[in-house]
Design an enzyme around this catalytic site. Structure first.
Site, mmCIF file in Angstrom:
data_model
loop_
_atom_site.group_PDB
_atom_site.id
_atom_site.type_symbol
_atom_site.label_atom_id
_atom_site.label_comp_id
_atom_site.label_asym_id
_atom_site.label_seq_id
_atom_site.Cartn_x
_atom_site.Cartn_y
_atom_site.Cartn_z
ATOM 1 N N SER A 93 7.397 5.602 4.817
ATOM 2 C CA SER A 93 6.053 6.064 5.179
ATOM 3 C C SER A 93 5.991 6.345 6.677
ATOM 4 C CB SER A 93 5.031 4.990 4.795
ATOM 5 O OG SER A 93 3.763 5.335 5.287
ATOM 6 N N HIS A 108 3.610 6.696 8.941
ATOM 7 C CA HIS A 108 2.729 6.048 9.933
ATOM 8 C C HIS A 108 3.200 4.666 10.358
ATOM 9 C CE1 HIS A 108 0.150 3.252 7.393
ATOM 10 N NE2 HIS A 108 0.701 3.975 6.452
ATOM 11 N N GLY A 158 3.849 5.946 1.583
ATOM 12 C CA GLY A 158 4.652 4.927 0.913
ATOM 13 C C GLY A 158 4.133 4.592 -0.479
ATOM 14 N N CYS A 208 -4.328 -4.092 3.528
ATOM 15 C CA CYS A 208 -4.942 -3.811 2.232
ATOM 16 C C CYS A 208 -5.682 -5.014 1.696
ATOM 17 C CB CYS A 208 -3.880 -3.394 1.224
ATOM 18 S SG CYS A 208 -2.692 -2.296 1.947
#
Ligand SMILES: Cc1ncc(COP(=O)(O)O)c(C=O)c1O
Length: 397
Positions: A200, A202, A71, A325
């Protein structure tokens, strides 16, 4: 003790279907897709078929799909491309929102340093951007609007088709970061007027390290990685064949059971939300009815989110206080601050993100343990003591 994985917005486990689809491409069909001999061509065919699958579930043409490493790369490529190409015709203004993922916000920061002007639309306390405010923000020199499909911390799903319609009418490129949405809610790039979209693998039970960027035919796109001619010259580098195959298999599997999964996950999530909101001075962030099925974000006044997570981990529960993150930092989530929550409340946040693999028993484990841990932390919290003694005012009633 049972273990409960309740952090599916951070990442998901690879499904059996995706795993089995990938296996042959590690040790038997390992040819380089650019090689002309049969082994290479088998890899090329696998990529072709994966592209067909991804295009089918986004409702676009195979030529409109570029595979990426995930992503973040797709977001970077979409935004930087639109910015640099827009600048060639004097358009150096970009519109986004205050609660985007850092893959978008940090890319915009970089562009700002290069002389681009960025308008971040405010996010209202319910977790939505205003379409009217977007309309007012679009200027003659706006090159791009990038607004996320669904937020990764609170799960609210933005009015994407409406935003796309406005952008189309005004002739502005519209990109959406659909990393949290793909495989969980219906995406139709045509019906939703989307020019560019990032996904993305995952996040929907595919492997890590694969993603895709959709770019509508006719919208130019820059290649950010120099090298070979892979992906029609739009993304150099030998393709991650097993991961691309796994991503396509996972997307197909998730999209085929979209409604069933949505209803099941939502019922589990609502069961947890109903019980946890009985905790005094707690608050649900976002809007459960207009959000992803599995995401529940709550604040508990008087405690600190990091301690809550560590104690829940001791009780077998993997959850998050915001996006993975930022979980290494003690700063409160920029998403919760964007909603207008004060720092001290945003600090006490918990994100539970469920999926179709979670069970009722697991939900009950969460329902039992979160209130106990909150109570324990409050019993040691000087802020909670002040609140109880009337030396401070409660923010969350
Ligand atoms: C909304 C959103 N955008 C982008 C990303 C980054 O995706 P990736 O991990 O594939 O680079 C994430 C991952 O957390 C996300 O939630």
């Amino acid at each position: 003790m049972i273990n409960v994985y309740a952090d599916n917005a951070a990442t998901t486990k690879v499904s059996n279907t995706a795993f089995n689809a990938m296996l042959p491409y590690f040790k038997e069909l390992y040819g380089n897709p650019s090689s002309l001999y049969t082994l290479g061509q088998k890899s090329q065919e696998a990529i072709f078929s994966a592209r067909e699958t991804v295009a089918e579930y986004l409702n676009c043409d195979i030529k409109e799909i570029t595979f990426t490493s995930g992503g973040s790369e797709a977001d970077n490529q979409a935004i930087i491309s639109a910015a640099y190409l827009g600048a060639k015709s004097g358009k150096k203004h970009i519109i986004s929102s205050a609660f985007e993922h850092h893959a978008v916000l940090h890319t915009l920061e970089k562009l700002k340093k290069e002389g681009f002007e960025v308008t971040l639309l405010p996010v209202h306390s319910d977790g939505f951007v205003s379409v009217e405010e977007l309309k007012d923000a679009i200027r003659e020199d706006t090159a791009l609007v990038t607004i996320m499909f669904a937020n990764n911390e609170i799960g609210t799903v933005q009015p994407i088709a409406e935003i796309g319609k406005i952008c189309r009418e005004k002739g502005v490129i519209f990109h959406t970061d659909a990393v949290q949405a793909a495989g969980h809610i219906k995406i139709d790039v045509k019906a939703q007027n989307i020019d560019m979209l990032s996904i993305s693998s995952h996040k929907f039970h595919g492997p890590k390290g694969a993603g895709a960027l959709y770019v509508r035919k006719g919208i130019p796109i820059l290649n950010l990685i120099e090298g070979g001619a892979q992906e029609r010259g739009k993304r150099a580098g030998t393709e991650n064949v097993p991961a691309i195959v796994g991503m396509a298999a996972a997307l197909k599997e998730s999209c085929e059971s979209l409604d069933k999964n949505f209803n099941y996950v939502k019922s589990l999530r609502n069961m947890i939300a109903g019980e946890l909101s009985k905790i005094p001075h707690s608050k649900i962030n976002g809007d459960l009815e207009r959000g992803l099925a599995g995401t529940l974000n709550m604040c508990f006044e008087g405690i600190e989110g990091e301690s809550l997570l560590l104690l829940l981990d001791d009780r077998g529960i993997s959850a998050s206080s915001g996006s993975a993150c930022t979980s290494g930092s003690l700063d409160p989530s920029h998403v919760l601050l964007a909603l207008g929550l004060p720092h001290e409340v945003a600090h006490g946040s918990l994100r539970i993100s469920l999926d179709e693999y979670n069970t009722k028993e697991e939900a009950e484990h969460i329902i039992k343990n979160v209130p106990e841990v909150v109570e324990y932390l409050r019993s040691m919290s000087p802020i909670w003591k002040d609140l109880q003694e009337g030396k401070r005012n409660y923010v969350v009633q």
